[in-house]
Design a protein around this motif. Structure first.
Motif, PDB file in Angstrom:
ATOM      1  N   ASN A 142      44.592   4.838 -35.262  1.00  0.00           N
ATOM      2  CA  ASN A 142      43.180   4.858 -35.478  1.00  0.00           C
ATOM      3  C   ASN A 142      42.179   4.047 -34.692  1.00  0.00           C
ATOM      4  O   ASN A 142      41.026   4.474 -34.165  1.00  0.00           O
ATOM      5  CB  ASN A 142      42.692   5.275 -36.909  1.00  0.00           C
ATOM      6  CG  ASN A 142      43.281   6.555 -37.607  1.00  0.00           C
ATOM      7  OD1 ASN A 142      42.957   7.416 -37.051  1.00  0.00           O
ATOM      8  ND2 ASN A 142      43.743   6.331 -38.536  1.00  0.00           N
ATOM      9  N   LYS A 143      42.778   2.856 -34.612  1.00  0.00           N
ATOM     10  CA  LYS A 143      42.038   1.826 -33.623  1.00  0.00           C
ATOM     11  C   LYS A 143      41.608   1.937 -32.220  1.00  0.00           C
ATOM     12  O   LYS A 143      40.769   2.009 -31.802  1.00  0.00           O
ATOM     13  CB  LYS A 143      42.478   0.608 -33.854  1.00  0.00           C
ATOM     14  CG  LYS A 143      42.247  -0.069 -35.363  1.00  0.00           C
ATOM     15  CD  LYS A 143      42.878  -1.599 -35.156  1.00  0.00           C
ATOM     16  CE  LYS A 143      42.721  -2.350 -36.325  1.00  0.00           C
ATOM     17  NZ  LYS A 143      43.588  -3.633 -36.286  1.00  0.00           N
ATOM     18  N   LEU A 144      43.091   2.695 -31.855  1.00  0.00           N
ATOM     19  CA  LEU A 144      42.918   3.080 -30.441  1.00  0.00           C
ATOM     20  C   LEU A 144      42.328   4.191 -30.026  1.00  0.00           C
ATOM     21  O   LEU A 144      41.483   4.507 -29.231  1.00  0.00           O
ATOM     22  CB  LEU A 144      44.636   3.321 -29.893  1.00  0.00           C
ATOM     23  CG  LEU A 144      45.454   2.127 -29.960  1.00  0.00           C
ATOM     24  CD1 LEU A 144      46.900   2.423 -29.508  1.00  0.00           C
ATOM     25  CD2 LEU A 144      45.024   1.148 -28.652  1.00  0.00           C
ATOM     26  N   LYS A 145      42.427   5.156 -31.079  1.00  0.00           N
ATOM     27  CA  LYS A 145      41.336   6.609 -30.877  1.00  0.00           C
ATOM     28  C   LYS A 145      39.978   6.173 -30.930  1.00  0.00           C
ATOM     29  O   LYS A 145      39.234   6.629 -30.232  1.00  0.00           O
ATOM     30  CB  LYS A 145      41.819   7.579 -32.208  1.00  0.00           C
ATOM     31  CG  LYS A 145      41.117   8.793 -31.836  1.00  0.00           C
ATOM     32  CD  LYS A 145      41.513   9.814 -33.063  1.00  0.00           C
ATOM     33  CE  LYS A 145      40.891  10.957 -33.033  1.00  0.00           C
ATOM     34  NZ  LYS A 145      39.407  11.116 -32.583  1.00  0.00           N
ATOM     35  N   ALA A 146      39.709   5.319 -31.797  1.00  0.00           N
ATOM     36  CA  ALA A 146      38.094   4.723 -32.041  1.00  0.00           C
ATOM     37  C   ALA A 146      37.640   4.244 -30.549  1.00  0.00           C
ATOM     38  O   ALA A 146      36.585   4.285 -29.996  1.00  0.00           O
ATOM     39  CB  ALA A 146      37.982   3.833 -33.046  1.00  0.00           C
ATOM     40  N   GLU A 147      38.580   3.505 -30.090  1.00  0.00           N
ATOM     41  CA  GLU A 147      38.260   2.577 -28.916  1.00  0.00           C
ATOM     42  C   GLU A 147      38.192   3.601 -27.534  1.00  0.00           C
ATOM     43  O   GLU A 147      37.281   3.694 -26.858  1.00  0.00           O
ATOM     44  CB  GLU A 147      39.436   1.674 -28.367  1.00  0.00           C
ATOM     45  CG  GLU A 147      39.149   0.818 -27.355  1.00  0.00           C
ATOM     46  CD  GLU A 147      40.253  -0.346 -27.077  1.00  0.00           C
ATOM     47  OE1 GLU A 147      40.495  -0.706 -25.696  1.00  0.00           O
ATOM     48  OE2 GLU A 147      40.580  -0.881 -27.860  1.00  0.00           O
ATOM     49  N   LEU A 148      39.106   4.717 -27.596  1.00  0.00           N
ATOM     50  CA  LEU A 148      39.096   5.668 -26.499  1.00  0.00           C
ATOM     51  C   LEU A 148      37.835   6.723 -26.397  1.00  0.00           C
ATOM     52  O   LEU A 148      37.144   6.895 -25.610  1.00  0.00           O
ATOM     53  CB  LEU A 148      40.490   6.489 -26.681  1.00  0.00           C
ATOM     54  CG  LEU A 148      40.539   7.680 -25.664  1.00  0.00           C
ATOM     55  CD1 LEU A 148      40.556   7.149 -24.046  1.00  0.00           C
ATOM     56  CD2 LEU A 148      41.822   8.464 -25.793  1.00  0.00           C
ATOM     57  N   ASP A 149      37.472   6.923 -27.872  1.00  0.00           N
ATOM     58  CA  ASP A 149      36.294   7.744 -27.995  1.00  0.00           C
ATOM     59  C   ASP A 149      35.126   6.854 -27.517  1.00  0.00           C
ATOM     60  O   ASP A 149      34.213   7.516 -26.985  1.00  0.00           O
ATOM     61  CB  ASP A 149      36.006   7.932 -29.723  1.00  0.00           C
ATOM     62  CG  ASP A 149      37.056   9.033 -30.021  1.00  0.00           C
ATOM     63  OD1 ASP A 149      37.730   9.825 -29.368  1.00  0.00           O
ATOM     64  OD2 ASP A 149      37.143   9.294 -31.406  1.00  0.00           O
ATOM     65  N   ILE A 150      34.748   5.676 -27.885  1.00  0.00           N
ATOM     66  CA  ILE A 150      33.815   4.839 -27.304  1.00  0.00           C
ATOM     67  C   ILE A 150      33.825   4.890 -25.612  1.00  0.00           C
ATOM     68  O   ILE A 150      32.642   5.004 -25.241  1.00  0.00           O
ATOM     69  CB  ILE A 150      33.856   3.440 -28.079  1.00  0.00           C
ATOM     70  CG1 ILE A 150      33.307   3.513 -29.480  1.00  0.00           C
ATOM     71  CG2 ILE A 150      32.821   2.439 -27.344  1.00  0.00           C
ATOM     72  CD1 ILE A 150      33.677   2.395 -30.437  1.00  0.00           C
ATOM     73  N   MET A 151      34.916   4.522 -25.330  1.00  0.00           N
ATOM     74  CA  MET A 151      35.053   4.431 -23.615  1.00  0.00           C
ATOM     75  C   MET A 151      34.858   5.755 -23.092  1.00  0.00           C
ATOM     76  O   MET A 151      34.024   5.550 -22.116  1.00  0.00           O
ATOM     77  CB  MET A 151      36.471   3.659 -23.218  1.00  0.00           C
ATOM     78  CG  MET A 151      36.822   2.469 -23.786  1.00  0.00           C
ATOM     79  SD  MET A 151      35.567   1.179 -23.324  1.00  0.00           S
ATOM     80  CE  MET A 151      35.772   1.163 -21.437  1.00  0.00           C
ATOM     81  N   THR A 152      35.074   6.673 -23.657  1.00  0.00           N
ATOM     82  CA  THR A 152      34.822   8.205 -23.082  1.00  0.00           C
ATOM     83  C   THR A 152      33.505   8.426 -23.192  1.00  0.00           C
ATOM     84  O   THR A 152      32.685   8.911 -22.211  1.00  0.00           O
ATOM     85  CB  THR A 152      35.415   9.257 -23.899  1.00  0.00           C
ATOM     86  OG1 THR A 152      37.034   8.870 -23.750  1.00  0.00           O
ATOM     87  CG2 THR A 152      35.061  10.621 -23.505  1.00  0.00           C
TER      88      THR A 152
END
Length: 76
Positions: free
Chosen positions: A24-34
């Motif tokens: 979930n941390k990686l998913k949140a980071e990917l969403d923000i970077m996207t």
């Protein structure tokens, strides 16, 4: 009082919990970077669209600097 039948070993539970947390941390980071990438892509598209039309663009920086960008004349 809780009464459930499926009791997991605590080590297994912690491992699954840590894996879910990391995912979930990686998913949140990917969403923000996207989102940041899409915003930058939109800004670049706007800059080049305006320049192609012969208009100037003002880039406003957080320190207060303003830089004007425009198309060079055909004569230059």
């Amino acid at each position: 009082m809780a009464d459930h039948i499926n009791i997991s070993q605590i080590d297994r539970f912690d491992s699954e919990w840590n894996s879910r947390l990391e995912f979930n941390k990686l998913k949140a980071e990917l969403d923000i970077m996207t989102q940041r990438f899409k915003q930058a892509q939109s800004n670049l598209d706007a800059i080049f669209t305006r320049i192609a039309r012969g208009e100037d663009v003002e880039l406003h920086y957080s320190n207060g600097d303003v830089v004007r960008v425009g198309r060079l004349s055909e004569e230059a």
